[in-house]
Motif scaffolding. Structure first.
Motif, short mmCIF file in Angstrom:
data_model
loop_
_atom_site.label_atom_id
_atom_site.label_comp_id
_atom_site.label_asym_id
_atom_site.label_seq_id
_atom_site.Cartn_x
_atom_site.Cartn_y
_atom_site.Cartn_z
N GLN A 167 41.96 45.83 48.35
CA GLN A 167 42.32 44.58 49.02
C GLN A 167 42.60 44.78 50.50
O GLN A 167 42.25 43.94 51.32
N LEU B 275 35.23 51.20 48.96
CA LEU B 275 33.84 51.37 48.51
C LEU B 275 33.35 52.79 48.80
O LEU B 275 32.73 53.43 47.95
N PHE C 52 32.31 58.58 42.41
CA PHE C 52 31.27 58.44 41.38
C PHE C 52 30.17 59.47 41.60
O PHE C 52 29.61 60.02 40.65
N LEU D 59 34.70 62.98 35.48
CA LEU D 59 34.64 61.54 35.73
C LEU D 59 35.99 60.88 35.44
O LEU D 59 36.38 59.93 36.10
N TYR D 60 36.72 61.44 34.46
CA TYR D 60 38.00 60.85 34.10
C TYR D 60 38.97 60.87 35.27
O TYR D 60 39.61 59.88 35.58
N LEU E 2 37.95 58.60 38.07
CA LEU E 2 38.25 57.21 37.73
C LEU E 2 39.72 56.88 37.98
O LEU E 2 40.06 55.74 38.28
N GLN E 3 40.60 57.88 37.85
CA GLN E 3 42.01 57.62 38.09
C GLN E 3 42.24 57.15 39.52
O GLN E 3 43.07 56.28 39.78
N ILE F 272 39.88 55.72 41.46
CA ILE F 272 39.23 54.42 41.59
C ILE F 272 40.11 53.33 41.00
O ILE F 272 40.24 52.23 41.54
N LYS F 273 40.75 53.67 39.88
CA LYS F 273 41.64 52.74 39.22
C LYS F 273 42.76 52.28 40.16
O LYS F 273 43.06 51.10 40.25
N TYR G 105 41.44 49.68 42.76
CA TYR G 105 40.92 48.37 42.36
C TYR G 105 41.83 47.60 41.42
O TYR G 105 41.76 46.38 41.36
N LEU G 106 42.65 48.31 40.64
CA LEU G 106 43.37 47.61 39.59
C LEU G 106 44.75 47.13 39.98
O LEU G 106 45.29 46.23 39.37
N TYR G 107 45.32 47.76 41.02
CA TYR G 107 46.71 47.45 41.31
C TYR G 107 46.85 46.74 42.64
O TYR G 107 46.00 46.84 43.52
#
Lengths: 488, 496
Positions: free
Chosen positions: A371, A378, A385, A426-427, A430-431, A433-434, A437-439
């Motif tokens: 945000q 990105l 990734f 990848l796990y 992803l942490q 990336i999480k 984007y998620l919080y």
């Protein structure tokens, strides 16, 4: 001129022009920094000067495409050397352009910072170019010593000094092991010249198997140290964490690639006849490195430590190509190194830009970045990734080729293990990336922008990551041409 | 289909990729532009898919519209053909292309409801669709796998950001299970590449290779399990109900509707077409897993109270039919399997569309909390009943055509299994009819009197999907005419 054994030597200094340019630039940078007040130079002059020198060196190094010459039987100038000359100078340019803001704020000795990067680039290039064990050893030390000092340059960070001390001490031990290994190898082969070692080993070692194996163990261990392969990786996370971010980026890129370049030069040339003696060692280290690097990365909370362990994992993949050394795996390795450098630098440059704004290295600090700065989120996502081997990005294609090459060399199990570890990685990517984007962002939720150079470097590297992920043919062709000279 | 139609196949995955790129360049506050762009893109994809399906001629070569572009040749480990951008479809692939076109059209329409970061949602959705289309049309092993993985890549963010109910857990579970499945595919691809030995990723060379039988027996199960994970093959399905329950509407639609078919398609392409003897050897295992999944999914669905979980388990059950059909190794069973892939795709997409349309208003999916909804939302209920009846195999709807083929095939191969399959259909009818009676009929609870009928884009999407269900149910020959010759000519192990 002839040497003591009667070989004719040519001292064509023009062959060394790129490195001479870089070294002179380094001197100028230190001088300009010392007399900055007297000469009334702005701060920005130092990065500018370094970049101009590096660009000149890069352009000049293109003169020797498809030539095969040597300097006094010590340095080879062939496609392989040219490949790494371009790669290392380009890396140095990217690191300098992307980090000048960071350097102004967080580095104590600015002139030394740029000079050390330049000098270590010279060392890295000669690691790929040497054709004599001692030259190679000196090149390793040029790179290592520059980095020992560079790690300590962070201002107001006690971790920096600690990291430098650890790095220096352990690096010294590694150098000693390597040197001892090289002396044993000299004892067995009777020469320090690559060409003659391979001849001697191919002719048989005459009952000298034990010294040879001992020498190989020490060489693999020494190089493993420099490449931070498991079980010689202990210093890496601390060095990465303590070092200023641009140096961390530089170590993870140039230093790693240079050791791998040297690895490949040795194990595809002078040491190739001893393949049965060392193949299992390298395979073992590759497995350990991939496994441990990726598994320990799962638990990291600090982005630098996460990237440290991830880069250890990456070294494991690269060592796989050494295990199955052949034209096929060598070109795949160079392709992967190219892709890895672009991706890894993209991540690091983005993290540097992030750090300039927020001053945090914790992974949880990335909350809500999607945000506050969607562009940077990105770039980091694409980089993560790509490191995790997802398609449309460099990581998928280069890993695919690298792993297929390993399978092609008869090591399907190793390739499978690498894919498993790549999936594990990848796990943890992803942490990160999480978080972005998620919080929701903690605290300041305003949008912010990067500096122009921040945009420039990240955009170029992001574009490179995508282009290599879709159309890597040019790089692969260059890698192929660069490695053909190793196997003649 | 002529060679120039190959450009249509190329366009199939370039249109969504290009739209994703255009969307990136669109400022996120320009909502109208985003909606206009996605409307155009989805329509283009639909038209191209229908065009490809219609143009596929059922006489002549099986692989049609074949178009090859050199990509990487004669470098490193790549030989003369190396790595090419090669597209082409057979009767199976072209049916899947049509399915994707239908589902993405409806999926785009319903996604206009997404208000949070709409632009990013569509970018990821279209990357996913590009991967799906690409996998169906690609005839190069590298690019096939490239696009297969590309279809999985956006799933994590799509579910974790825009999803509901335990979305982080569902997203991570789905992502990690799917990439874990890919490990096996990776291994099989490496092994086949080395075994082939020509340094080529051209699929047609792999079809013609006839690998050593022992090799096939070792690596066929890897492909079957690897791709089967994405296809919801029992017991590698646990990501499916959780993932579907967590995913936003359009993602559930695409995922259950199309992405799971990608898994089954992979078993056909990489499994049966490249390693037929391995397939013949392992077919009984496939049947066993297929019938177990069908029964297990149906019985689990009996116990579910969450509408999405019910549909998720129902998907596992229906995908079990697909693997059962493939395991029969006779043409009629295979026909049924491919038809089921299409039928289930359309039907399950309709289910998820309708559940989403209701959940967005009520934020509740618990079946016991609803009753008498047919009075409040009649259009919604009618579409739901169509999907449900197709699911339980009512003649005249798509499910019947597919399941009938599978049952006949199963009876021919193993009568016991055929019997169990029919039993599964009965269980399916039980849980669906029970759910209908509970949700649609009975006392209407005033708690839901604020619920409105589904929106017009949703109705339009539902109409397209329900229309396909009816067309396939009443007039299946366009599909069968394309699928059956492909099966007979390109799957070596399949008998009449």
């Amino acid at each position: 001129m002839r040497d003591i054994l009667g070989h004719s030597l040519n001292f064509q200094y023009e062959l060394l022009l790129p490195e001479i340019i870089i070294a002179i630039t380094a001197t100028l940078v230190v001088g300009a920094d010392a007399f900055r007040n007297e000469l009334r130079l702005g701060r920005r002059i130092l990065p500018w000067l370094s970049v101009i020198g590096l660009v000149a060196a890069l352009v000049v190094s293109l003169l020797w495409i498809d030539t095969q010459r040597n300097f006094a039987r010590l340095i080879t100038i062939d496609n392989y050397t040219t490949f790494f000359r371009v790669l290392f100078t380009a890396t140095a340019i990217v690191v300098i352009v992307g980090s000048h803001e960071y350097v102004e704020r967080h580095i104590g000795h600015i002139g030394e910072f740029y000079a050390l990067i330049l000098l270590s680039t010279v060392g890295a290039i000669y690691m790929a170019a040497a054709r004599d064990l001692l030259t190679a050893y000196v090149a390793i030390e040029v790179l290592s010593f520059s980095l020992y000092v560079a790690v300590s340059l962070a201002r107001n960070d006690p971790r920096s000094g600690e990291a430098a001390l650890k790095y220096t001490l352990l690096g010294g031990v590694a150098s000693a092991m390597l040197l001892y290994g090289l002396s044993l190898l000299y004892g067995v082969a009777g020469s320090t010249q690559y060409t003659e070692i391979s001849g001697a080993l191919a002719a048989g070692t005459g009952g000298m198997t034990l010294p040879l194996i001992l020498g190989l163990v020490l060489i693999v261990a020494g190089l493993g140290f420099k490449a931070s392969a498991v079980p010689f990786h202990m210093y890496t996370p601390d060095a990465y964490e303590g070092a200023p971010l641009p140096i961390t980026a530089y170590i993870s890129a140039t230093s790693k690639a240079a050791v791998l370049a040297l690895f490949l030069r040795w194990f595809s040339g002078p040491l190739l006849p001893a393949l049965p003696d060392w193949q299992w060692m390298v395979a073992l280290i590759a497995v350990l490195t991939m496994g441990l690097g990726n598994l320990v990365a799962l638990q990291q909370r600090n982005i630098k430590r996460l990237l440290a362990y991830s880069s250890i994992g990456q070294v494991g993949y690269m060592l796989m190509a050494i295990t199955t050394v052949s034209v096929v795996s060598a070109s795949a390795l160079l392709l992967h190194i190219g892709g890895y450098l672009v991706t890894n630098l993209a991540v690091f440059m983005a993290v540097i830009a992030f750090y300039n704004r927020t001053g945090t290295e914790e992974i949880s600090g990335f909350r809500g970045l999607a945000q506050t700065n969607p562009y940077l989120a990105l770039v980091i996502t694409a980089g993560m990734f790509s490191l995790g081997g997802m398609p449309l990005l460099a990581g998928f294609l280069t890993k695919f080729i690298l792993f297929t090459a390993a399978a092609d060399g008869g090591f399907l199990w190793l390739a499978t293990f690498a894919v498993i570890m790549s999936t594990v990685s990848l796990y943890y990517y992803l942490q990160v990336i999480k978080q972005m984007y998620l919080y929701q962002p903690d605290g300041d939720a305003r949008r912010w922008r990067l500096s122009p150079t921040g945009y420039l470097t990240t955009a170029v590297l992001l574009a490179g990551t995508v282009v290599l992920g879709v159309y890597a043919t040019p790089l692969y062709t260059l890698a192929d041409r660069a490695t053909r000279v190793l196997f003649v | 289909m002529t060679e120039s139609d190959g450009y249509v196949l190329l366009a199939l995955f370039l249109v969504p990729l290009g739209s994703a790129l255009l969307l990136m360049l669109t400022p996120s506050r320009e909502r109208t532009a985003i909606i206009g762009l996605t409307a155009l893109a989805s329509l283009a994809m639909f038209v191209l898919s229908v065009y490809a399906f219609v143009r596929y001629s059922f006489v002549g070569e099986q692989f049609q519209g074949v178009l090859t572009f050199g990509w990487m040749q004669n470098v490193g480990l790549l030989g003369e053909h190396g790595l090419q951008l090669k597209v082409g479809v057979d009767g199976i692939a072209v049916s899947m292309v049509l399915l994707t076109g239908i589902v993405i059209l409806a999926g785009t329409w319903v996604s206009w409801k997404v208000t949070d970061r709409t632009k990013d949602f569509f970018i990821l959705l279209y990357v996913l669709v590009a991967g799906v289309y690409g996998t169906f049309v690609m005839l190069d092993l590298f690019f096939w796998f490239f696009l297969y993985e590309l279809a999985v890549l956006p799933m994590y963010l799509l579910i974790a950001v825009w999803g509901s109910t335990r979305k982080e857990y569902g997203a991570m579970k789905l992502m990690m299970m799917l990439v874990a499945g890919s490990i096996l595919i990776f291994t099989a691809i490496f092994a086949m590449f080395v075994e082939l030995g020509t340094g080529s990723f051209d699929m047609t060379e792999y079809f013609a290779a006839s690998f050593d039988p022992t090799f096939q027996k070792i690596f066929f199960p890897m492909v079957a399990v690897g791709c089967g994970t994405l296809g919801g093959l029992f017991p590698f399905h646990p990501w499916s109900p959780d993932g579907h329950a967590a995913a936003p509407t359009a993602v559930s639609m695409l995922h259950a509707g199309v992405l799971m078919k990608l898994g089954a398609f992979g078993v056909i392409r990489l499994g049966f077409q490249m390693m037929p003897e391995g397939g013949a050897f392992w077919a009984p295992a496939l049947i066993l897993l297929g019938i177990t999944a069908a029964l297990y999914g149906a019985i689990s669905a009996l116990r579910q109270t969450d509408l999405k979980l019910l549909t998720g388990f129902s998907s596992v059950s229906h995908m079990g039919y697909v693997f059962l059909g493939l395991g029969t190794l006779n043409v009629i069973g295979w026909n049924g399997a491919v038809l089921q892939m299409f039928a289930h795709g359309v039907m399950t997409a309709l289910f998820f569309l309708l559940i989403g349309g209701m959940y967005d208003q009520s934020h509740d999916r618990e079946i016991p909390n609803f009753s008498g909804m047919a009075r409040q939302m009649p259009v919604w209920a009618i579409f739901f009943v169509i999907a449900g009846l197709a699911s339980l195999g009512l003649p005249g709807l798509s499910g019947f055509v597919a399941e009938l083929h599978i049952f006949i095939g199963a009876f021919r191969a193993y009568p016991v299994v055929g019997g169990l399959a029919v039993l599964t259909a009965a269980i399916t009818a039980t849980y669906l009819l029970r759910m209908f009676s509970s949700v649609f009929f009975g006392e209407f609870s005033t708690r839901w009197s604020a619920l409105k009928e589904i929106t017009w884009p949703e109705r339009a999407g539902a109409t397209v999907l329900a229309g396909s269900i009816v067309v396939l149910g009443l007039w299946p020959s366009p599909w069968i005419d394309r699928i059956a010759p492909t099966i007979i000519h390109t799957i070596p192990g399949v008998t009449l």
